[in-house]
Structures are given as C-alpha cells and as structure tokens.
Design a protein around this motif. Sequence first.
Motif, PDB file in Angstrom:
ATOM      1  N   ALA A  37       2.079  -0.978  -8.806  1.00  0.00           N
ATOM      2  CA  ALA A  37       1.020  -0.712  -7.823  1.00  0.00           C
ATOM      3  C   ALA A  37       0.782  -1.932  -6.939  1.00  0.00           C
ATOM      4  N   ALA A  38       0.833  -3.120  -7.527  1.00  0.00           N
ATOM      5  CA  ALA A  38       0.627  -4.346  -6.746  1.00  0.00           C
ATOM      6  C   ALA A  38       1.750  -4.492  -5.726  1.00  0.00           C
ATOM      7  N   GLY A  39       2.959  -4.038  -6.075  1.00  0.00           N
ATOM      8  CA  GLY A  39       4.096  -4.152  -5.176  1.00  0.00           C
ATOM      9  C   GLY A  39       4.041  -3.179  -4.011  1.00  0.00           C
ATOM     10  N   VAL A  40       3.461  -2.008  -4.244  1.00  0.00           N
ATOM     11  CA  VAL A  40       3.430  -0.955  -3.231  1.00  0.00           C
ATOM     12  C   VAL A  40       2.792  -1.440  -1.921  1.00  0.00           C
ATOM     13  N   ARG A  41       1.750  -2.228  -2.053  1.00  0.00           N
ATOM     14  CA  ARG A  41       1.042  -2.741  -0.876  1.00  0.00           C
ATOM     15  C   ARG A  41       1.992  -3.479   0.079  1.00  0.00           C
ATOM     16  N   ASN A  42       2.925  -4.218  -0.482  1.00  0.00           N
ATOM     17  CA  ASN A  42       3.865  -4.995   0.338  1.00  0.00           C
ATOM     18  C   ASN A  42       5.236  -4.328   0.429  1.00  0.00           C
ATOM     19  N   HIS A  43       5.292  -3.073   0.050  1.00  0.00           N
ATOM     20  CA  HIS A  43       6.557  -2.340   0.039  1.00  0.00           C
ATOM     21  C   HIS A  43       7.605  -3.050  -0.804  1.00  0.00           C
ATOM     22  N   ASP A  44       7.178  -3.697  -1.863  1.00  0.00           N
ATOM     23  CA  ASP A  44       8.109  -4.344  -2.789  1.00  0.00           C
ATOM     24  C   ASP A  44       8.288  -3.471  -4.016  1.00  0.00           C
ATOM     25  N   GLY A  92      -7.042   2.872  -2.771  1.00  0.00           N
ATOM     26  CA  GLY A  92      -6.297   3.995  -3.332  1.00  0.00           C
ATOM     27  C   GLY A  92      -5.192   3.547  -4.281  1.00  0.00           C
ATOM     28  N   LEU A  93      -4.603   2.404  -3.961  1.00  0.00           N
ATOM     29  CA  LEU A  93      -3.534   1.859  -4.803  1.00  0.00           C
ATOM     30  C   LEU A  93      -3.988   1.583  -6.219  1.00  0.00           C
ATOM     31  N   GLU A 123      -3.458   7.391 -12.436  1.00  0.00           N
ATOM     32  CA  GLU A 123      -2.532   6.737 -13.348  1.00  0.00           C
ATOM     33  C   GLU A 123      -2.715   5.211 -13.367  1.00  0.00           C
ATOM     34  N   THR A 124      -2.844   4.629 -12.179  1.00  0.00           N
ATOM     35  CA  THR A 124      -2.995   3.177 -12.107  1.00  0.00           C
ATOM     36  C   THR A 124      -4.346   2.741 -12.671  1.00  0.00           C
TER      37      THR A 124
END
Lengths: 105, 267
Positions: free
Chosen positions: A64-71, B131-132, B139-140
């Motif tokens: 989830a932390a990676g999604v923000r930076n498209h990683d 949302g993330l 789930e998160t």
Amino acid sequence: MNQYEDLVRFIVDHLVEDHDSIEIMGETKDRGTTLRISVAPDDMGKVIGKGGHTIDALRTVVRAAGVRNHDRVYVDLNEPERAWSGATETTESWDEDDFAEEGDH
Amino acid sequence: MEMDDTTQQVESGYVQTVPVNDGGLEEAADTVDEAVAQACAKLGIEELDAEVLVLSQGVTALPGETVSGSRAKVRVWKMDALTSHAREILSGLLDKMGAEATITARRGHLGSHPAGDVPPVILDVSGDDLGLLIGWRGETLQAIQTLIHLMIASDDDSARKVYIDVERYRLRREEYVRSLAHRIAQRVRETGERYVLDPMQPYERRVVHVTLQEEEGVRTESTGAEPRRRVAVIPTNPENATRRPGSAYGNRSQWGQGRRNGSHYDR
C-alpha cells in the motif's frame, strides 16, 4: 527505496526481541523492489505469525505504501535452512486448491 | 449490572452507560470541537491526548436562525498509557508509509462488551487521500490493525481493545453490514433457504453475528477459511417460508457468487 526499508525496519523492530540481528537488503529490478528481511532464528515466528498472518499483513502495508508512488514493493523473509520447510508446502498446496476452484467456472 | 453509573440516552438512539467517577469530564458548547477544546483546557491536557465520547453532536443553526437547547456535548478523558503508546506507534507507521494524517481517540461503544470493562478505544485516522490506508474491502486497514496489535505487544489479554479506523470507514461499513444482515435475515425467513454472504473481515462477521443474535427465525455461523471466510444465515423454521426459493428477486445461489454454494467454502 530507502523509505520502504525504513518502513519495514520500523515494523520488524517492534515485533522482534533481538533488534541487532535485523537486516534488510533491498534489490531493485524492472518489475519492482524486493526487500529481504533477516532476523534472529528465534524471532522468525514473530515475523511470520500464525499461518503467515503477520508477514501477510506486513506485505499488505508495504504494498500500500508503494502504490502512492507507483512502486511495486515485495517483501521476503530469509529463512534459515533448518527452520520450517513443512509450512511452505502447506501454503503452496492451499494456493493450488484455491486456484483450481477459481478456474472452475 | 451493578454500578453507580448514569445511563444516558445518546443521540444516535442507543443507550450508553457512562461511568461517572472515572476522571472523565463532560462539557457542552456550540460545536463538538469547541466542547472538546474546553474540556481539554479544564483537564490541563493537549487535545492530542484526549479521548472523546460525543454525547450529542448539537445542531448547527442556519444563518438567521436561533437554535436553543441543542448544544454539542462531549465527555473527555485523558488518554491512558496503552492508548498513548498505540497512537505513537500508529503515527510512526503512517509517517513511514508516507501518509499525512491526524489521529484522534474516540471512546467506543459499550455494546456487547462485558459490564465493568472499559469500552474499547478507536484511533480515528483522518486526512486527505487516505483511501490507500483502507484498501480493497478494508484489507489494508485490517493489516494495519493486525500489525499495530502485535507492535504494541501487550501480553495482557485483558488489556483494553484498541481499534483503528480510517476516515470512519469501519463505522460506515459497520452500519452497512448491519442493515445488510437485517435484509438477508428477512429474505432467509421468507424463502426458508440459507444464504451465504460474501467473504468479510473478522470484525464485520462479528457484526453480523451480533446483529442477528436477536432476530427470530434465523441463526448464523461462519464457514470456510480465511481470507474467504463467510457468514451463513440459516433459517431455524424453514417450514414457515412464504416464498419459493429462486422466485422474486431471484436467488443468487443460481448464478454469480452464489455458484460456489456446495463448494468447500460453504461447508
């Protein structure tokens, strides 16, 4: 990629007893970054959790932390040889079952 | 329940028991924020260290309107050590995840918790674009919850429960799941046929069980393995069915997700 290493270290540090044995190695390839965690053998169980519950949660949070930076960030745990070969098999066979079920439309 | 508590009717309609002499301070003001600020000033604590129970939201007056007798009312406690510790770790985790968020502590409902126990505390995370932190079907959020529980490493099983919520997602889901449960119970009674809900988080399954405990004509049980564990709603008097299964809005067990009826998930 240091930010993800920091995140993983922060989490693992709060889970284990032997803080000095924590090692995290990052490896970046085309398809993403893999962080390999090593901890003291006695702390393995704490990082894996019952049925892999803890490591799964850790992977979800890091992803989830990676999604923000498209990683794409993956987390692996370095398992000592002697530790737990049986448990890995169980996980695999469960995955297969599940896959067969999904594909049976 | 023996107690020297007062029982108060809280705005949302449920009756909440609030212990009187536990260090909490009640304050009223025009808005909830103002009431919290007042209480914190009197208690001599930072708002960050406050645990808040909103007793009444108050009514906001429209321009030119005067509203009387509808002030916001809150009860505020100084955050206990465990909650404070949990908040610090959560704050560290969110920071490392790159999320900018504010964390406030809300006192949970007594609900189904044993009398005499301190109700659980909910750490409310709010901010922009979170949302993330919730993820697909929460789930998160559930993963964050799992990690925080382990990271605060309280070996004491009787320790107070600390829940985490993001943008009130859990609260909203809870309301949705509760109304879904009632709807499905109605349908199960009518058709006399069991209904298996979609997979849910453990916390949500618990909401279904608790909600339907008091409903006549149905019982619930969980089936299948995580993460696809589901709640089945089962008729207790199938002979009372008034509608044929598969009629009306259709019984989903014929199509779609219900196709898995009879698969190993449902046993």
